[in-house]
Write a protein that holds these residues in place. Structure first.
Motif: not given
Length: 534
Positions: A278, A280, A292, A310, A312, A314, A326, A328, A376
């Motif tokens: 991950q 960010d 992210n 995923l 995203a 924000y 986000r 998927t 979601d």
């Protein structure tokens, strides 16, 4: 009262010469001697005694010895119990009666002055004037000299200066133009006390000029990179003793942008493995929009494998809250053809999520409060059956460390998730939970269902700021429609956490089971881990 005309007569009489003079003020009662630079300073000092409640100061004697002048005085009694008369401006401001008796003139003056300071009149000063006597007590008139009102005009960063510009703009947006008072200074200081990436070396300092008020922030970069390793011991489904573990490495603020890169790996006793990557970036293109990206891979021995992406975006509502959108993208493949409970599928969709984190000033805890929730909407395609179905997924997590009193704390934690569809779910797309960071007392990711929740209370007793004991209990439930089971679960345990040179060491014993099943000592799980910051 002080006979100022007599002092002036003595201080400025014609026999003063051009050479440098020395002036000494001598208290006849305490014998304390004070040196002042000239006669004007002597007059100001004696006059100021009335502001300190010495309303009957008397000049006793003046002696001149060459170029030295000694002025003897007696302050008299300090009258803190007085009759007070307020000026019209104070009465109008405070909405109180004009005259009253007080047993503490100092407290009265301090209380009045604080009201003005709280409104930004940082250099306000209460003036006292003796007006006579009544019933053996002085009558004192109080007036206010407000000076100019002060507001926060900006910030100046010193020390660690390589912080995101957007972060400073957000700070200025929150405080610039606000009244310069203790309330806002405390709020500024608190912002950095619990900030995950930076701290203040000292309290905020203020530079006052004629036209502006600047807050100086002496910043220091925190050690925020973490290594979290956990080793677990327990039995698998066949009652065989197994070794499992978790590695979680976070690289944070390495490029001075408050960014984070997370690597996560986990192996459970049933030969399942999880890998997360991950990244960010909180201030994309120097804006309040963050990015992210997360990739999750789960493989269950040689049965099936899931890959999920995923991405995203924000928005920072403030330094602690963010809300985002986000996507998927998930695919699952059945490896073992004999595994009939699973299906090959592809998922895609969009979701909305929210996260709030309140950092803690206790190093033994990861944070004070954390709340995250998401929804979601997904479309699932089962490739071999050529079936499409819509899904709704909901998720919630909340944790709070509540301070009971002294060294006693209560950790409150809850988590839940639900997926809903018009068709049955395959076994390889169910939620998986259980283990060190969720329902303790169970093997990692050994619990699976289309709906689950659990909540727990953990009592923590801190030993200074270096260790704590904990006792916990949890209750939960899951629902698995395909197996038509709804077991009610519990777990209990205790642990000990303490700092060593490498970091925070954790040791925990736990046991989890389904209500109605007998308690088994051989189901006790042992976890040992370390969290190191670097």
């Amino acid at each position: 009262m002080i006979r100022l005309y007599f002092i002036l007569l003595l201080c400025f009489c014609p026999f003063f010469k051009a050479q440098k003079k020395h002036y000494f003020l001598i208290d006849t009662e305490t014998k304390i001697t004070r040196k002042v630079k000239d006669s004007t300073s002597a007059v100001k000092f004696l006059d100021s005694l009335a502001q300190s409640n010495y309303f009957f100061t008397e000049l006793k004697d003046v002696k001149k010895k060459g170029d030295t002048t000694e002025i003897f005085y007696n302050k008299g009694k300090n009258y803190n119990e007085t009759y007070v008369e307020l000026s019209d401006s104070i009465v109008q401001k405070l909405k109180i009666q004009k005259g009253f008796f007080t047993k503490s003139l100092d407290s009265t003056k301090k209380s009045i002055n604080k009201r003005y300071i709280d409104e930004g009149y940082s250099f306000s000063r209460i003036k006292s004037k003796f007006k006579g006597q009544k019933n053996g007590y002085p009558i004192v008139e109080l007036d206010i000299n407000k000076n100019d009102k002060r507001t926060i005009d900006g910030f100046v960063v010193k020390g660690y200066e390589r912080i995101p510009k957007r972060f400073m703009k957000n700070l200025e947006k929150e405080f610039k133009g606000k009244t310069y008072d203790d309330k806002n200074l405390i709020a500024i200081n608190k912002t950095f006390q619990t900030h995950p990436f930076v701290t203040l070396e000292r309290q905020p300092q203020t530079l006052f000029t004629k036209d502006s008020t600047q807050i100086y922030l002496f910043m220091e970069k925190k050690k925020t990179n973490t290594f979290d390793g956990v080793i677990g011991f327990g039995n698998d489904k066949t009652e065989k003793f197994t070794l499992n573990g978790t590695l979680n490495v976070n690289f944070r603020n390495m490029f001075n942008g408050f960014e984070a890169i997370n690597l996560y790996w986990q192996r459970n006793p049933d030969k399942g493995q999880t890998f997360d990557l991950q990244a960010d970036i909180p201030y994309l293109f120097k804006s309040n929009v963050g990015l992210n990206m997360k990739v999750n891979i789960y493989r269950q021995d040689s049965t099936f494998a899931n890959v999920k992406m995923l991405p995203a975006l924000y928005y920072h509502l403030n330094n602690r809250n963010k809300i985002g959108l986000r996507g998927t993208f998930e695919t699952s493949s059945i490896i073992d053809t004999l595994y009939v409970q699973g299906k090959d599928y592809n998922k895609k969709g969009i979701g909305l999520w929210f996260e709030m984190t309140e950092p803690t000033d206790i190093d033994l805890f990861l944070y004070k409060t954390k709340i995250s929730a998401g929804y979601d909407f997904l479309t699932t395609t089962y490739t071999k059956d050529n079936i499409k179905a819509n899904q709704n997924q909901l998720y919630f997590f909340g944790e709070h460390n509540y301070h009971i009193s002294g060294n006693h704390f209560l950790n409150i934690k809850a988590e839940g998730a639900m997926m809903d569809s018009k068709i049955d779910f395959s076994a390889n797309e169910l939620y998986r939970f259980g283990g060190w960071n969720s329902m303790r007392g169970f093997n990692e990711n050994s619990l699976a269902g289309d709906f689950y929740y659990y909540g727990g209370l953990e009592y923590r007793y801190l030993i200074g700021n270096q260790a704590f004991f904990d006792f916990f209990g949890q209750y939960g439930q899951l629902n698995n429609k395909s197996l038509n089971v709804k077991p009610k679960l519990y777990s209990v345990g205790l642990g000990f956490n303490f700092f060593i040179p490498l970091g925070l060491m954790s040791f925990q014993l736990s046991n989890g089971n389904e209500f109605g099943n007998p308690f088994k000592f051989n189901d006790i799980k042992i976890h040992w881990g370390i969290l190191s910051r670097f």
